[in-house]
Design a protein around this motif. Structure first.
Motif: not given
Ligand code: SF4
Ligand code: SF4
Ligand SMILES: [Mg+2]
Ligand SMILES: [Mg+2]
Ligand SMILES: [Mg+2]
Ligand SMILES: [Mg+2]
Ligand SMILES: [Mg+2]
Ligand SMILES: [Mg+2]
Ligand SMILES: [Mg+2]
Ligand SMILES: [Mg+2]
Ligand SMILES: [Mg+2]
Ligand SMILES: [Mg+2]
Lengths: 83, 354, 370, 354, 370, 83
Positions: D111-118
């Motif tokens: 699983x690769x997570x790309x998270x938006x700040x906030x």
């Protein structure tokens, strides 16, 4: 405070700007706070502005003096150890 | 990309993609014909291999002999193109390296693309061709993939997540928890190149330097290393957070202290210069084609020779050693003659004024 | 790096340290304050204290702009970014500084505020030009060194009629802080290491008053040899019993400083009546604000940012650390709940802060000792 | 997430994450201690399994017996939470399904997570716990992962790319190119539920309905199917673009024509109603817990019985058959008694006025 | 779906078709135009043509708002979105319509324009309220049915003083287009199927002039039985030789239409002098613009969008298709370079367009025949 | 043109809005273009607005008429085939 590093002026740019070089890294900074800067001068850079010109002569004198002092101190130490 | 890496079927796709002027739009992610065309004309043609050509949502490959190894990473780099590489080659090298750091032989990659509406098709193709080149050069095919398109302002050009599968021969036990007191610490080359190359292109920071990203696949070096020295205790690539983060992580994982010698660290003068300019520490700057190796001290010289003879290893060096330390600190013996702690700070180093 | 690397020669440093040792009069103790956080950083990073004879004691001063900014000012910066819809431009140093309720610019950004890190005021101006529909404010912090770039930005903004640009000015003055230290709880100081980069702007003359009060003053550069040289010179002054202002940074520092920079400051900024410092309280004539002629560019006026004094976090010893009264490890929070990742006090944020410097460079020595 | 799924080490992380009020910020992606804490306290605790606990950038698993199967998908859904699921469970089910559609047994996920700040930490934890539950319920562990954080406005909450690895038993040859004239077409349940559940929550579109996403793992149904009927020619999940896109893709891949019977299509009344409201075709609406199966007509009834007895298959139906057709069209015999082409349009169906 | 599903009964449809067949006089041919794209869609989707006797011929009319909008208007919409920094709100139907140089709203959006698809003018108003700092324009298209929602939006915007909201008005009028068809190249029409949803607003009286010109007119609903009923009624009118206006959609359509809706239109919109239609050219009194009292909400004035006539793409037969002069498959581009994925003409975009309807629902019949 | 669908009014909302139901799907639409709508009425919805009220009586009459016609036609057809 106030991280500042010595850099060589390698090009004068319009609007009081100049390009400086730090060990192969070049960056445009403002020279507006200094007068009569020429290519080859070393200046002290802080947050994008050159704040002062570095004197090669003074730098050399200081280093020479320090080295001299260091040698004397070295002798001194040896003398102490011996004593 | 998922399914259809075929040549253009002019009945299915009456006109070729307008790669010179076109942009990715929302229809390219909609699961319809526009998407099939994008997949076929950009991904399929570039990656072309027997597994991807099966044209299904998954790929079937022959049985593999040995333990399975799996890894994944997401790539979110900005700018997409940078000195020494681009997001595409990086996404191939990075995951190959993570698989290989176990000692395994990487076999296959998958690639998941999340594309921001508006990305020029020409940029997408350039990235995909670069991935294809990197994958081919490494001998690790991209066997399956996926494409999503999101609206403008909901991504940043393109994100790529790759996953890798490899196979690990018997007898190799390499991991972050196996480092031992007395081990030598080796690095495969100069540090900080990738991070500095990226920072030099950041908006509001741009400076000029000849430094290029070190992005490179290290699996062949690793193969040579494990063949020469199966007793390697740990391999890890010091990517995000640089040596500082990676070494602290390892010190904690293995419960040891690490001591580096500043004099021994291979750092290019321009990397040092850029770090001075920005007020950051080269030890915290990212690498993408370097590895750290830990092995018994008496094997270190032999291992170093193997690394130096391998691709991307010519500047390898022994940079420190492992000690017992209940505090699990990473220390640096400075050139100046002092010692300091190498902290494990937030790796997103930013220009400081003080 | 020319003019820096030469002054990091460890062997020579040991010899100078020996010279200092030789200079020290037995049974006498020499307590010097390194006023500047940059010096704190160098001392910690290069382990200079261990090199020096025991009779020399160095105490941290308040010269870390991040550390002396009181919580109320941090809160105002957060308010400006969060509640006024502005693009707030800040040097990276300020991002993690905790305001009230453990909020920081970094967290305000995560919560939606538009905060941009810049390397220079020139970048902030560029952002203002590129976003004519947005208000762009620059969070100005720093001592006299960092002031001319702020002043230049004001001049340029006015010349370009950048009506969407303003400055939240928090520049503070070195001599005022020094005066407060010497006026405050009696530290047995014999001498002060003056900040070289401040003098690059103001020259060395402003320190004469402290020499007149019996303090030895040597203005120094930031490499380890610079500091050792300054310490040696201070030791000699004390031994001679003739306190005066000396310049140990002659290669970069003309005694008059930079008159052109002072001119720009004088045009665009003016003295505040009083300004609150963390640890030092409200000090008269100790800080600058945007000059009346530039009032349109003053974020405090434009966005009506009233100053509200806020107490430091409970148990936080920053106020004492910046005055040299406590060493970092004497703070009960040090390394427990206060670390550079999750700082509670401001001294743990910048690597110039006494606590952060000690955490980064000196911690292993304590622990090994303990 | 990469490496350190451990309990909180109070010396490393003096304070626990403030999950109730905290948000992801840029330090959580920086490779430093803040990231290690996020990984440990959110991902590590939720996913906890022997492979992830190895704590390296990759996971090492035992040798697998059979052909390897690999698949990947990126999940970019908005809203993150929707009736019947969330992006986390979806990312687990979707990739399990893609692996299983080959007939394989899914073994591992990355699983690769790309998270938006906030992103609120509470939302992230909710998503991760949902993934963990889905993975555990399916018996397919998440063995390795990665976390990146990007600035606000450069992602949309969180994107998740999962990759899956499975193993395929001998004798099974299932693929989109193996459909044959005379095959029956089966679907495992009602169509369009997922897409309508999502659309109902879209801003500027919101309507109320009891329809929930059908997101579900189908590997157990598939195992039952291939055991009962190894002669299945093709399995595919009609996700993006719905039945329309998937069937057109398959018709082209196998070079056949497909004929559907409208009367036989299981579609819930509310899904029909929402489609009328929006002016879209239920055949083009996405599903996330359905599969299409193709098998010789004489095996269809038996296969249907297996599907109906399996989890998530109770509404399975035979919906059409395969014909020879050089045009490779998908046709629908309408309830009305007419016939129409089912087009393969851009799947991003949008409300129309005309 | 009540009041829809019952009217989709295939068995009953076949019986009605048989009744129509029985009604047809041998050796006579009946050519009817289904004016409305909605009817085109129903006919194609349910295969009604194949069900009908050979003597009945249906020709497509211009009643597809997307199809009759000329390229120049599409260009203006793109310009509005791309060059004026507005948030352009549009029904989904317009997104793929090609303007000049194969640009479309969809592609303009990909290239950076802020374009939002909406389901209703109410959603556009909401966007305007939520973005007070941005200009929000609504791209209004459609015949009389779609006009009241636009008119209501103008009323609401004025009442709320939404100064950042405007309408790019492209509403067109059914009777004007019918008149143009009947005045143009002689199609041997015996009757017209009138669009039921237009009459829900304007009633059926406006068609009397066409009955007076000898055309049988039956206004119909949109389910297959509605259309068959209308065709049966038209056939009877022709047979009787007594052309008149009839209502075959009485369940939803009072003969007077919706006076309240017409009132709102009259208040907020007014007739244009002339308007260019694709295929029909410039027609007088054939379209609406924002009324003078609402001029502040007129995007054409606010953003100075001049109309520039632009020729249709080369070889594109849309102009003939919308007039019923050509069938889609007679266009040389049909299915070759012009497909719904990559439309060249506007008739291939909306599923109401003759070409798209034929592609979607009728193509297999041709091909099978070919 | 002008996709419009019949929907049942299930709730009257403030500001001239109403909630309508289509086979279990509920959506708020504007009823401002109609007068005297009550819960239970069926209306024709187009782009978020109710445009007209559907008459159940007329609908039934039409359908009845169509069915009658259909039966006649059926008989007719049978007659033709027979004849
Ligand atoms: S440890 Fe933290 S709270 Fe204590 S004095 Fe230092 S910075 Fe302030
Ligand atoms: S096929 Fe395309 S270009 Fe030809 S008439 Fe139809 S829409 Fe116009
Ligand atoms: Mg990884
Ligand atoms: Mg990695
Ligand atoms: Mg996929
Ligand atoms: Mg962007
Ligand atoms: Mg790694
Ligand atoms: Mg896939
Ligand atoms: Mg999938
Ligand atoms: Mg990783
Ligand atoms: Mg966003
Ligand atoms: Mg699939």
């Amino acid at each position: 405070m106030c991280l500042a590093i010595p850099a060589e002026v390698v090009e004068l740019l319009p609007d009081g700007m100049g390009k400086v070089n730090i060990d192969g890294v070049e960056k445009a900074v403002s020279l507006a706070l200094l007068s009569n800067i020429v290519v080859g001068d070393y200046v002290l850079i802080h947050v994008g502005f050159a704040l002062s010109r570095i004197s090669p002569e003074e730098a050399k004198e200081t280093l020479d003096a320090l080295r001299e002092m260091g040698e004397l101190a070295g002798e001194l130490k040896l003398a102490e150890l011996a004593g | 990309m998922n399914e259809q890496p075929r040549r253009r079927d002019t009945r299915l796709f009456p006109r070729p993609l307008d790669i010179a002027n076109g942009r990715v739009d929302m229809t390219h992610g909609g699961g319809g014909r526009a998407m099939a065309q994008l997949v076929s004309e950009i991904f399929g043609q570039a990656f072309d291999n027997e597994f991807l050509s099966q044209g299904n949502d998954m790929a079937v490959m022959p049985p593999a002999d040995g333990r399975l190894v799996m890894s994944t990473d997401g790539y979110v780099i900005s700018p997409l193109f940078f000195p020494g590489g681009d997001i595409g080659s990086l996404a191939v090298h990075g995951t190959i390296n993570d698989v290989a750091m176990s000692g395994a032989t990487p076999l296959y990659l998958s690639a998941s693309f999340i594309i921001e509406e508006g990305l020029p098709l020409a940029d997408l193709r350039r990235i995909v061709l670069s991935m294809a080149d990197a994958s081919r050069a490494a001998g690790v095919p991209i066997v399956t993939g996926d494409t999503k398109v999101v609206e403008r302002g909901k991504a940043d050009g393109v994100f790529i997540s790759t996953a890798g599968v490899g196979v690990l021969a018997d007898g190799l036990e390499i991991g972050g928890d196996r480092i031992q007191e007395g081990d030598a610490i080796l690095v495969s080359g100069s540090i900080g190149d990738h991070g500095i190359a990226i920072l030099s292109k950041r908006e509001n920071l741009d400076f000029e330097t000849a430094i290029e990203s070190d992005s490179a696949p290290l699996h062949r070096m690793i193969r040579a290393m494990v063949e020469a020295e199966p007793e390697i205790h740990c391999l890890r690539d010091p990517t995000r957070g640089g040596l500082a983060a990676t070494l602290n992580e390892l010190a904690n994982q293995s419960g040891v202290g690490l001591v580096l010698e500043e004099e021994a660290l291979p750092i290019k003068p321009a990397v040092r210069g850029a770090c001075e300019l920005l007020g950051i520490d080269p030890l915290g700057v990212a690498n993408e084609g370097k590895l750290l190796a830990f092995c018994p001290k008496d094997k270190a010289e032999a291992l170093l020779a193997v690394m130096q003879a391998a691709p991307f290893g010519s500047d390898a060096a022994i940079i420190g050693h492992v000690v017992a330390d209940p505090l699990k600190l990473v220390r640096l013996e400075t050139s100046f003659g002092s010692e300091r702690v190498v902290e494990w700070l937030n790796g997103e180093q930013l220009p400081r004024i003080c | 790096m020319k003019y820096a690397t030469e002054f990091r020669d460890g062997k020579l440093a040991r010899k100078i340290a020996a010279a200092i040792d030789a200079e020290c009069t037995p049974d006498r103790s020499y307590t010097f304050m390194e006023f500047c956080g940059g010096h704190t950083h160098t001392i910690a990073r290069y382990g200079l204290e261990e090199m020096l004879p025991k009779s020399i004691r160095l105490v941290h001063g308040p010269g870390c702009p991040v550390c002396v900014l009181p919580v109320g000012r941090v809160d105002s910066a957060i308010e400006l970014a969060r509640d006024h819809g502005v693009i707030l431009c800040s040097y990276g140093d300020m991002m993690r500084v905790p305001g009230s309720h453990r909020m920081s610019l970094l967290r305000a950004k995560a919560a939606g505020a538009d905060i941009r890190m810049v390397w220079s005021t020139l970048d902030a101006l560029k952002i203002a030009r590129e976003n004519p529909d947005r208000e762009v404010a620059f969070l100005a912090i720093g001592f006299e060194t960092t002031t001319p770039p702020t002043a230049m930005a004001l001049k340029i903004a006015k010349a370009e009629r950048l009506t969407n640009f303003s400055i939240f000015c928090n520049h503070v003055l070195t001599p005022a802080a020094m005066r407060a230290i010497l006026d405050g709880e009696s530290l047995p100081l014999q001498g002060i290491i003056g900040p070289g980069h401040v003098s690059a702007v103001i020259g060395i003359e402003p320190y004469q008053e402290f020499a007149d009060r019996g303090q030895a003053i040597v203005v120094a550069g930031f490499e380890p040899l610079d500091l050792l040289q300054a310490i040696l010179m201070l030791t000699r002054q004390v031994n001679e019993g003739r306190p005066r202002v000396e310049n140990a940074y002659v290669r970069a520092l003309p005694a008059v400083g930079n008159p052109k920079a002072r001119e720009v400051i004088a045009e665009t900024l003016q003295l505040r009546g009083a300004f609150e410092w963390r640890g030092l309280g409200r000090l008269p004539d100790s800080a600058l604000r945007v000059a009346d002629d530039y009032a349109d560019f003053d974020a405090e006026l434009k966005f009506q940012l009233p100053y509200r004094a806020v107490p430091d976090p409970k148990s936080c010893a920053c106020a004492d650390v910046v005055r040299g009264l406590k060493r970092p490890e004497q703070c009960p929070l040090f390394g427990r709940t206060c670390t550079p990742d999750e700082p509670i006090g401001s001294c743990m944020v910048s690597s110039e802060g006494g606590c952060a410097a000690h955490w980064l460079y000196g911690r292993h020595r304590n622990k090994a000792a303990a």
